[in-house]
Each structure stands twice: as structure tokens, then as C-alpha cells.
Design a protein around this motif. Sequence first.
Motif, PDB file in Angstrom:
ATOM      1  N   ARG A  87      25.732  54.882  15.954  1.00 45.97           N
ATOM      2  CA  ARG A  87      25.458  54.334  14.611  1.00 45.97           C
ATOM      3  C   ARG A  87      26.686  54.409  13.722  1.00 45.97           C
ATOM      4  NH1 ARG A  87      20.129  53.111  13.390  1.00 45.97           N
ATOM      5  NH2 ARG A  87      18.682  53.811  14.983  1.00 45.97           N
ATOM      6  N   HIS A  88      27.457  55.465  13.873  1.00 46.19           N
ATOM      7  CA  HIS A  88      28.669  55.600  13.076  1.00 46.19           C
ATOM      8  C   HIS A  88      29.663  54.498  13.433  1.00 46.19           C
ATOM      9  CE1 HIS A  88      31.669  57.486  10.603  1.00 46.19           C
ATOM     10  NE2 HIS A  88      32.498  57.593  11.621  1.00 46.19           N
ATOM     11  N   GLU A  89      29.800  54.230  14.721  1.00 50.39           N
ATOM     12  CA  GLU A  89      30.695  53.170  15.179  1.00 50.39           C
ATOM     13  C   GLU A  89      30.223  51.810  14.647  1.00 50.39           C
ATOM     14  OE1 GLU A  89      30.986  53.379  19.432  1.00 50.39           O
ATOM     15  OE2 GLU A  89      32.011  55.333  19.373  1.00 50.39           O
ATOM     16  N   GLN A  90      28.896  51.581  14.666  1.00 49.34           N
ATOM     17  CA  GLN A  90      28.350  50.313  14.174  1.00 49.34           C
ATOM     18  C   GLN A  90      28.594  50.136  12.679  1.00 49.34           C
ATOM     19  OE1 GLN A  90      24.223  50.435  15.254  1.00 49.34           O
ATOM     20  NE2 GLN A  90      24.614  50.006  17.405  1.00 49.34           N
ATOM     21  N   SER A  91      28.514  51.237  11.935  1.00 50.85           N
ATOM     22  CA  SER A  91      28.718  51.144  10.488  1.00 50.85           C
ATOM     23  C   SER A  91      30.181  50.917  10.136  1.00 50.85           C
ATOM     24  CB  SER A  91      28.202  52.407   9.783  1.00 50.85           C
ATOM     25  OG  SER A  91      28.991  53.527  10.101  1.00 50.85           O
ATOM     26  N   ASP A  92      31.087  51.277  11.051  1.00 52.68           N
ATOM     27  CA  ASP A  92      32.515  51.076  10.814  1.00 52.68           C
ATOM     28  C   ASP A  92      32.936  49.633  11.078  1.00 52.68           C
ATOM     29  OD1 ASP A  92      32.902  53.686  10.070  1.00 52.68           O
ATOM     30  OD2 ASP A  92      33.671  54.347  12.009  1.00 52.68           O
ATOM     31  N   GLU A  93      32.095  48.895  11.789  1.00 53.25           N
ATOM     32  CA  GLU A  93      32.458  47.511  12.160  1.00 53.25           C
ATOM     33  C   GLU A  93      32.265  46.545  11.019  1.00 53.25           C
ATOM     34  OE1 GLU A  93      30.153  46.706  15.664  1.00 53.25           O
ATOM     35  OE2 GLU A  93      31.380  48.017  16.875  1.00 53.25           O
TER      36      GLU A  93
END
Length: 93
Positions: A87-93
Motif C-alpha cells: 500500500r505504501h508503494e501504491q500511494s507513492d505512485e
Amino acid sequence: MLSELIDKTPSYISYIENGFKSMSLETFVLIANALRVSPTQLLIEQLTCTEIYASKEITLLLSDCSPYETLVLLDVLQALKVSLRERHEQSDE
């Protein structure tokens, strides 16, 4: 022995140890230096935002668990960790 190292009376050290007196920052630093430890090591039990505190809390939380409960909780934590990172990676995109 500590009182001699920091040039304070044994009774003063006893008052500090038992919580009857507060010490100055200067005395705190003298004690840390005399014991050859970092100030953080002396405060670690009072600090709640550290990895060591979290580790101790997790150990305490698991201390009364059965082996089965411990393994299930470990599985949940591992899955939660993966989910958090995704989820953290998705929010960084």
C-alpha cells in the motif's frame, strides 16, 4: 562507587535511584559518562518510540501465548507487513 565517580554523595545517588530527588542534566550526563553508556541506554525504559521499546512490548504481548497462537500471530504480522509495504508503494505512485 558511582557517587565517587561523579563527585556526589551516596545519599544523593540513593535519592535519585528511589525517585525522591530529580537530577540536573549535568548530573545525568556525569552518570552516563561514569557508567560508560549512552544517555539513551539510561532512558530506554522511559522512551516509547524506539525499536527496543517496541521489541519489548511485542515480547511481553507474546509471553502468555501458546505456541499455536504465537505462530498464528507471526503469520498475521508477516501478512500485515507485506500489505503495508504494498500500500505504501501504491500511494507513492
